[in-house]
Design a protein around this motif. Structure first.
Motif, short mmCIF file in Angstrom:
data_model
loop_
_atom_site.label_atom_id
_atom_site.label_comp_id
_atom_site.label_asym_id
_atom_site.label_seq_id
_atom_site.Cartn_x
_atom_site.Cartn_y
_atom_site.Cartn_z
N SER A 178 3.65 -2.84 -23.26
CA SER A 178 2.77 -3.62 -22.39
C SER A 178 3.36 -3.76 -21.00
O SER A 178 2.64 -3.65 -19.99
CB SER A 178 2.55 -5.02 -22.99
N TRP A 179 4.66 -4.02 -20.93
CA TRP A 179 5.33 -4.17 -19.64
C TRP A 179 5.20 -2.89 -18.81
O TRP A 179 4.87 -2.94 -17.61
CB TRP A 179 6.80 -4.50 -19.87
N ALA A 184 2.42 0.32 -14.49
CA ALA A 184 1.64 1.49 -14.10
C ALA A 184 0.31 1.08 -13.47
O ALA A 184 -0.11 1.65 -12.45
CB ALA A 184 1.41 2.38 -15.32
N LEU A 185 -0.35 0.09 -14.06
CA LEU A 185 -1.61 -0.39 -13.50
C LEU A 185 -1.41 -1.02 -12.14
O LEU A 185 -2.23 -0.84 -11.22
CB LEU A 185 -2.25 -1.41 -14.46
N ALA A 186 -0.32 -1.75 -11.98
CA ALA A 186 -0.04 -2.41 -10.71
C ALA A 186 0.14 -1.40 -9.59
O ALA A 186 -0.29 -1.62 -8.45
CB ALA A 186 1.20 -3.29 -10.84
N ARG A 187 0.78 -0.28 -9.91
CA ARG A 187 1.01 0.74 -8.87
C ARG A 187 -0.29 1.37 -8.40
O ARG A 187 -0.36 1.90 -7.29
CB ARG A 187 1.95 1.81 -9.41
N THR A 188 -1.34 1.33 -9.22
CA THR A 188 -2.62 1.89 -8.80
C THR A 188 -3.41 0.94 -7.92
O THR A 188 -4.42 1.33 -7.33
CB THR A 188 -3.49 2.23 -10.04
N GLY A 189 -2.98 -0.33 -7.85
CA GLY A 189 -3.71 -1.32 -7.08
C GLY A 189 -4.75 -2.06 -7.89
O GLY A 189 -5.45 -2.95 -7.37
N ALA A 190 -4.88 -1.75 -9.19
CA ALA A 190 -5.90 -2.37 -10.03
C ALA A 190 -5.64 -3.85 -10.29
O ALA A 190 -6.56 -4.59 -10.64
CB ALA A 190 -6.00 -1.63 -11.36
N LEU A 191 -4.39 -4.28 -10.10
CA LEU A 191 -4.04 -5.68 -10.38
C LEU A 191 -3.75 -6.46 -9.10
O LEU A 191 -3.00 -7.42 -9.11
CB LEU A 191 -2.81 -5.72 -11.30
N ARG A 192 -4.38 -6.07 -8.02
CA ARG A 192 -4.10 -6.67 -6.72
C ARG A 192 -4.39 -8.17 -6.68
O ARG A 192 -3.78 -8.90 -5.91
CB ARG A 192 -4.91 -5.95 -5.64
N PHE A 194 -3.70 -10.22 -8.97
CA PHE A 194 -2.77 -10.90 -9.87
C PHE A 194 -1.35 -10.78 -9.34
O PHE A 194 -1.02 -9.86 -8.59
CB PHE A 194 -2.86 -10.31 -11.28
N ALA A 195 -0.51 -11.72 -9.75
CA ALA A 195 0.88 -11.71 -9.30
C ALA A 195 1.59 -10.41 -9.65
O ALA A 195 2.41 -9.91 -8.88
CB ALA A 195 1.63 -12.89 -9.90
N ALA A 196 1.26 -9.84 -10.80
CA ALA A 196 1.88 -8.58 -11.22
C ALA A 196 1.58 -7.46 -10.23
O ALA A 196 2.45 -6.64 -9.92
CB ALA A 196 1.41 -8.19 -12.61
N GLY A 197 0.37 -7.45 -9.70
CA GLY A 197 -0.01 -6.43 -8.73
C GLY A 197 0.62 -6.67 -7.38
O GLY A 197 1.07 -5.74 -6.70
N ARG A 198 0.71 -7.92 -6.95
CA ARG A 198 1.30 -8.24 -5.65
C ARG A 198 2.80 -7.95 -5.65
O ARG A 198 3.37 -7.54 -4.64
CB ARG A 198 1.03 -9.71 -5.29
N GLU A 199 3.43 -8.17 -6.79
CA GLU A 199 4.86 -7.84 -6.90
C GLU A 199 5.09 -6.36 -6.68
O GLU A 199 6.04 -5.94 -6.02
CB GLU A 199 5.40 -8.25 -8.27
N ALA A 200 4.24 -5.53 -7.25
CA ALA A 200 4.37 -4.08 -7.12
C ALA A 200 4.20 -3.64 -5.68
O ALA A 200 4.89 -2.72 -5.21
CB ALA A 200 3.34 -3.37 -8.00
N GLU A 201 3.33 -4.31 -4.93
CA GLU A 201 3.12 -3.97 -3.54
C GLU A 201 4.32 -4.32 -2.67
O GLU A 201 4.54 -3.70 -1.62
CB GLU A 201 1.87 -4.67 -3.02
N ARG A 202 5.10 -5.31 -3.10
CA ARG A 202 6.27 -5.72 -2.30
C ARG A 202 7.48 -4.83 -2.54
O ARG A 202 8.44 -4.87 -1.79
CB ARG A 202 6.63 -7.17 -2.63
N VAL A 203 7.43 -4.04 -3.64
CA VAL A 203 8.57 -3.17 -3.96
C VAL A 203 8.57 -1.94 -3.06
O VAL A 203 7.55 -1.33 -2.84
CB VAL A 203 8.50 -2.74 -5.44
#
Length: 203
Positions: A178-179, A184-192, A194-203
């Motif tokens: 799940s993690w 993987a979903l966060a990197r596509t921008g699909a979770l923008r 949600f906090a999980a998606g915003r974290e991916a954008e800051r990396v």
């Protein structure tokens, strides 16, 4: 109010559910419920493992434990894991799962196990070790639950092997799986949203 206090206040996670949280949690749960039902039909491929070493067949448990960790890692709110696993179990039951209403009880206790792990970390840690621990906890509860309802006459070695196998499968597939899926979903921008998606954008 000091600058330090302001920073802490701004980074403190909101635990209140939004409409989008409810909608996405429901989508996750329904999708996982369909997966559960499909896995009901395919999980028999692990039966030979049980013939080789009784209890090892519980290595098939991971996919059935996926909804709780996945919903929790995306929504990051109290109740997400329980909601995900319980609704997914209900969908699987309605699709014709062969265990009937017992599926709901399993979803309830497994979801609670995942929920308790994230609650123990105050809904602030979403790392892969915590995700793995949540999946393992669900697996342990699943093993004990099955022993109570299906394997009451089983000997101790079987119960131990069965429960450890379910926990290992839960940790790897439901937890770490799940993690990895959320990342993987966060990197596509699909979770923008949600906090999980915003974290991916800051990396």
């Amino acid at each position: 109010m000091t600058a330090t206090t302001l920073i802490k206040a701004s980074t403190k996670p909101s635990l209140r559910w939004r409409v989008v949280d409810i909608v996405i949690a429901a989508v996750i749960a329904v999708a996982c419920g369909v997966l559960f039902f499909g896995w009901n039909l395919a999980s028999g491929i692990f039966t030979p493992l049980g013939a080789a070493l009784p209890g090892l067949q519980a290595l098939n448990y991971g996919p059935w434990l996926l909804a709780g960790p996945l919903a929790a890692l995306i929504i990051r709110k109290p109740g997400a894991a329980l909601f995900g696993e319980l609704v997914a179990a209900a969908v699987s039951m309605l699709l014709g799962a062969q265990w009937g209403f017992q599926v709901l009880e399993s979803g309830l206790v497994q979801g609670l196990a995942v929920e308790l792990v994230f609650a123990a970390f105050l809904y602030r840690s979403w790392s892969w070790p915590v995700a793995a621990l949540s999946g393992a906890a669900a697996g342990v509860v699943a093993g004990i639950n099955d022993w109570i309802f299906w394997y009451q006459g089983a000997d101790v070695p079987f119960v131990v092997i069965y429960t450890i196998s379910a926990a290992l499968s839960g940790a790897l597939i439901a937890g770490i799986g799940s993690w990895a899926l959320v990342k993987a979903l966060a990197r596509t921008g699909a979770l923008r949203r949600f906090a999980a998606g915003r974290e991916a954008e800051r990396v």
